[in-house]
Design an enzyme around this catalytic site. Structure first.
Site, mmCIF file in Angstrom:
data_model
loop_
_atom_site.group_PDB
_atom_site.id
_atom_site.type_symbol
_atom_site.label_atom_id
_atom_site.label_comp_id
_atom_site.label_asym_id
_atom_site.label_seq_id
_atom_site.Cartn_x
_atom_site.Cartn_y
_atom_site.Cartn_z
ATOM 1 N N ASP A 15 -12.533 57.613 57.778
ATOM 2 C CA ASP A 15 -11.427 56.680 57.729
ATOM 3 C C ASP A 15 -11.971 55.393 57.092
ATOM 4 O O ASP A 15 -13.188 55.213 56.979
ATOM 5 C CB ASP A 15 -10.921 56.425 59.153
ATOM 6 C CG ASP A 15 -9.910 55.314 59.221
ATOM 7 O OD1 ASP A 15 -8.910 55.386 58.490
ATOM 8 O OD2 ASP A 15 -10.120 54.366 60.003
ATOM 9 N N ASP A 17 -10.289 51.553 57.250
ATOM 10 C CA ASP A 17 -10.134 50.341 58.053
ATOM 11 C C ASP A 17 -10.621 50.543 59.482
ATOM 12 O O ASP A 17 -10.129 51.430 60.191
ATOM 13 C CB ASP A 17 -8.672 49.896 58.064
ATOM 14 C CG ASP A 17 -8.180 49.512 56.680
ATOM 15 O OD1 ASP A 17 -8.732 48.552 56.123
ATOM 16 O OD2 ASP A 17 -7.266 50.171 56.171
#
Length: 219
Positions: A15, A17
């Site tokens: 991922d 953020d």
């Protein structure tokens, strides 16, 4: 030392953020301004924005007279102009640089333009395999993005290790059949999880034998 997965993997999926970079301050400034204009309870609303596509966050509010697509686009534009304090998660740059370029991917709920701006601001490389909001039919917590990332890497989902920070992303990786490492540097409260949890990447190393990857502690 945190016990790490003992098995080897064909690919690592990250991922963005909260996992390899921190954009929380930037995102929350934009969302605070938006939520205030909508008359929402900002403190209650902000925890719901992380790990999910902006358009889905707005859509599930069912606000009368609000076009989720147009509002999400405007929020993206605002966030792209506010990246001064977007920083890498500790050790992320060196860790990504140690990986074979064709064995890792980023799977993010952010639009591609915003993702590219944030990676540049954090001094992190663009991946060879990049799955963004435009690519996945369904947003996290659906597994679509992670499954597509694995497909593009040419690795079976069950042979991938996913790095995540948010509940929606963790659920997406689980649904894809992947092992998960939870990165907690940006967590404000302890997370109850059965997965391996690390603060950041500074104490992590990777072993590459020419065919597979193994996560290990830095010596």
């Amino acid at each position: 030392m945190t016990p790490l997965p003992t098995r080897r993997f064909g690919g690592f999926l990250f991922d963005m953020d909260g996992t390899i970079l921190s954009s929380i301050a930037s995102a929350e400034r934009a969302w605070t301004a938006w939520a205030t204009r909508q008359g929402l309870d900002v403190a209650a609303f902000l925890p719901t924005i992380h790990g999910v596509q902006s358009v889905e966050t707005i859509r599930r509010l069912n606000l009368p007279g609000v076009d989720p697509v147009a509002e999400a686009h405007a929020l993206t534009e605002a966030e792209m102009l506010d990246v001064d304090d977007v920083d890498p998660i500790g050790g992320a740059g060196a860790f990504l640089a140690a990986l074979p370029p064709d064995r890792w991917a980023i799977v993010t709920s952010a639009p591609r333009r915003l993702a590219e701006v944030r990676l540049k601001a954090a001094g992190l490389p663009l991946p060879g395999v990049f799955v963004t909001a435009e690519d996945a039919e369904r947003s996290k917590p659906a597994p679509d993005g992670f499954l597509l990332g694995a497909k593009r890497l040419g690795v079976a989902p069950q042979d991938c290790l996913a790095f995540e920070d948010a509940p929606a992303g963790i659920a997406a990786a689980e649904a894809a059949g992947m092992a998960v490492v939870v990165v907690s540097q940006t967590h404000r409260h302890p997370m109850d999880t059965t997965h391996v949890m690390v603060t950041d990447y500074r104490d992590l190393a990777v072993e590459w034998d020419g065919a597979s990857l193994k996560l290990d502690h830095r010596v």
